[in-house]
Design a protein around this motif. Structure first.
Motif, PDB file in Angstrom:
ATOM      1  N   UNK A  81       0.843  -1.202   0.000  1.00 56.74           N
ATOM      2  CA  UNK A  81       0.000   0.000   0.000  1.00 56.74           C
ATOM      3  C   UNK A  81       0.880   1.254   0.000  1.00 56.74           C
ATOM      4  N   UNK A  82       0.347   2.382  -0.539  1.00 57.72           N
ATOM      5  CA  UNK A  82       1.133   3.615  -0.562  1.00 57.72           C
ATOM      6  C   UNK A  82       1.443   4.090   0.864  1.00 57.72           C
ATOM      7  N   UNK A  83       2.503   4.838   0.964  1.00 58.63           N
ATOM      8  CA  UNK A  83       2.926   5.289   2.300  1.00 58.63           C
ATOM      9  C   UNK A  83       1.864   6.168   2.958  1.00 58.63           C
ATOM     10  N   UNK A  89      -1.020  14.508   3.113  1.00 54.89           N
ATOM     11  CA  UNK A  89      -0.148  15.559   2.557  1.00 54.89           C
ATOM     12  C   UNK A  89      -0.888  16.335   1.471  1.00 54.89           C
ATOM     13  N   UNK A  90      -1.569  15.647   0.557  1.00 49.82           N
ATOM     14  CA  UNK A  90      -2.299  16.330  -0.525  1.00 49.82           C
ATOM     15  C   UNK A  90      -3.428  17.177   0.024  1.00 49.82           C
ATOM     16  N   UNK A  91      -4.124  16.647   1.026  1.00 56.66           N
ATOM     17  CA  UNK A  91      -5.232  17.397   1.620  1.00 56.66           C
ATOM     18  C   UNK A  91      -4.718  18.653   2.308  1.00 56.66           C
ATOM     19  N   UNK A  92      -3.619  18.509   3.034  1.00 54.95           N
ATOM     20  CA  UNK A  92      -3.066  19.671   3.778  1.00 54.95           C
ATOM     21  C   UNK A  92      -2.562  20.748   2.834  1.00 54.95           C
ATOM     22  N   UNK A 127      -6.610  16.310  -2.088  1.00 51.03           N
ATOM     23  CA  UNK A 127      -6.812  14.889  -1.797  1.00 51.03           C
ATOM     24  C   UNK A 127      -7.027  14.110  -3.096  1.00 51.03           C
ATOM     25  N   UNK A 128      -7.875  14.627  -3.977  1.00 53.73           N
ATOM     26  CA  UNK A 128      -8.164  13.945  -5.241  1.00 53.73           C
ATOM     27  C   UNK A 128      -6.925  13.906  -6.150  1.00 53.73           C
ATOM     28  N   UNK A 129      -6.178  14.982  -6.193  1.00 52.20           N
ATOM     29  CA  UNK A 129      -4.970  15.016  -7.041  1.00 52.20           C
ATOM     30  C   UNK A 129      -3.960  13.976  -6.553  1.00 52.20           C
ATOM     31  N   UNK A 130      -3.745  13.909  -5.231  1.00 51.10           N
ATOM     32  CA  UNK A 130      -2.808  12.921  -4.690  1.00 51.10           C
ATOM     33  C   UNK A 130      -3.302  11.504  -4.947  1.00 51.10           C
ATOM     34  N   UNK A 131      -4.628  11.257  -4.884  1.00 55.26           N
ATOM     35  CA  UNK A 131      -5.187   9.927  -5.130  1.00 55.26           C
ATOM     36  C   UNK A 131      -4.921   9.477  -6.566  1.00 55.26           C
ATOM     37  N   UNK A 133      -2.407  10.319  -8.441  1.00 50.95           N
ATOM     38  CA  UNK A 133      -0.975  10.136  -8.701  1.00 50.95           C
ATOM     39  C   UNK A 133      -0.324   9.095  -7.782  1.00 50.95           C
ATOM     40  N   UNK A 134      -1.066   8.661  -6.826  1.00 47.63           N
ATOM     41  CA  UNK A 134      -0.505   7.758  -5.823  1.00 47.63           C
ATOM     42  C   UNK A 134      -0.634   6.298  -6.281  1.00 47.63           C
ATOM     43  N   UNK A 135       0.450   5.533  -6.242  1.00 47.65           N
ATOM     44  CA  UNK A 135       0.461   4.115  -6.618  1.00 47.65           C
ATOM     45  C   UNK A 135       1.182   3.337  -5.540  1.00 47.65           C
ATOM     46  N   UNK A 136       0.710   2.102  -5.345  1.00 48.95           N
ATOM     47  CA  UNK A 136       1.378   1.233  -4.388  1.00 48.95           C
ATOM     48  C   UNK A 136       2.710   0.732  -4.956  1.00 48.95           C
ATOM     49  N   UNK A 137       3.599   0.378  -4.080  1.00 50.03           N
ATOM     50  CA  UNK A 137       4.901  -0.119  -4.504  1.00 50.03           C
ATOM     51  C   UNK A 137       4.778  -1.607  -4.849  1.00 50.03           C
TER      52      UNK A 137
END
Length: 195
Positions: A81-83, A89-92, A127-131, A133-137
């Motif tokens: 799972x992503x860190x 971080x994206x939400x903040x 939050x949506x932008x980070x979601x 671009x976010x991928x699990x390792x």
């Protein structure tokens, strides 16, 4: 006189040998004249040793299972799972940027409302932008996997031999294929290498 006795003795020996050979030839002719009829009837050449005609030979098979283990290497892929699973971080960052933009609009209470609305909208957008671009390792590893497979084998363990002796058909189990005849003695089958 000695010479005459020697000749008589030689003639007597020759006559005895000739008579013995003739008797042997008669016995040999009588033993072979039966041929296959003697085989079917169950008679043989020697006194007490007889042969029976083989009608059929059926192999008796035994199947055994010899399980064995088969192993192979298999690549296993796992996704960690992503860190930042909750995208804090994206939400903040989105909330700070949205709040700064909202603070630039209006004045007084409207400025405060614009700042709060900008922070909420920016937080959601971040939050949506980070979601997106976010991928699990993704990690992969090689694992050894083994399974047990059946390995059946069949072998001949004997032969069911049907033979005819004196007009009667019998069956006996033997450890080898006797060929076209089996040796019998008083109706009991004996091992024979006759083919």
């Amino acid at each position: 006189m000695n010479r005459l006795m020697g000749n008589v003795l030689n003639i007597a020996i020759a006559a005895t040998l000739a008579t013995g050979l003739a008797a042997c030839n008669r016995n040999a002719d009588a033993g072979t004249s039966g041929g296959s009829a003697a085989l079917d009837a169950g008679s043989g050449g020697d006194a007490g040793v007889k042969y029976a005609k083989v009608v059929s030979v059926d192999p008796v098979r035994s199947t055994s299972n010899n399980p064995r283990q088969v192993c192979h290497d298999e690549t296993v892929t796992q996704t960690a799972p992503p860190r930042d699973q909750h995208r804090i971080a994206g939400t903040a960052i989105g909330a700070v940027v949205g709040g700064l933009l909202g603070n630039q609009v209006g004045g007084g209470k409207g400025k405060t409302l614009a700042t709060v609305a900008g922070a909420v909208g920016g937080g959601y957008a971040g939050n949506r932008i980070e979601a997106s671009r976010q991928h699990g390792q993704v990690t992969s590893s090689v694992e050894r996997k083994c399974s047990t497979v059946n390995n059946p084998s069949t072998k001949v363990v004997g032969y069911d031999v049907r033979y005819t002796y004196n007009g009667v058909t019998r069956t006996v189990r033997m450890d080898h294929d006797p060929g076209d005849r089996v040796q019998v003695q008083e109706g009991v089958t004996a091992v024979s290498d006759a083919r």
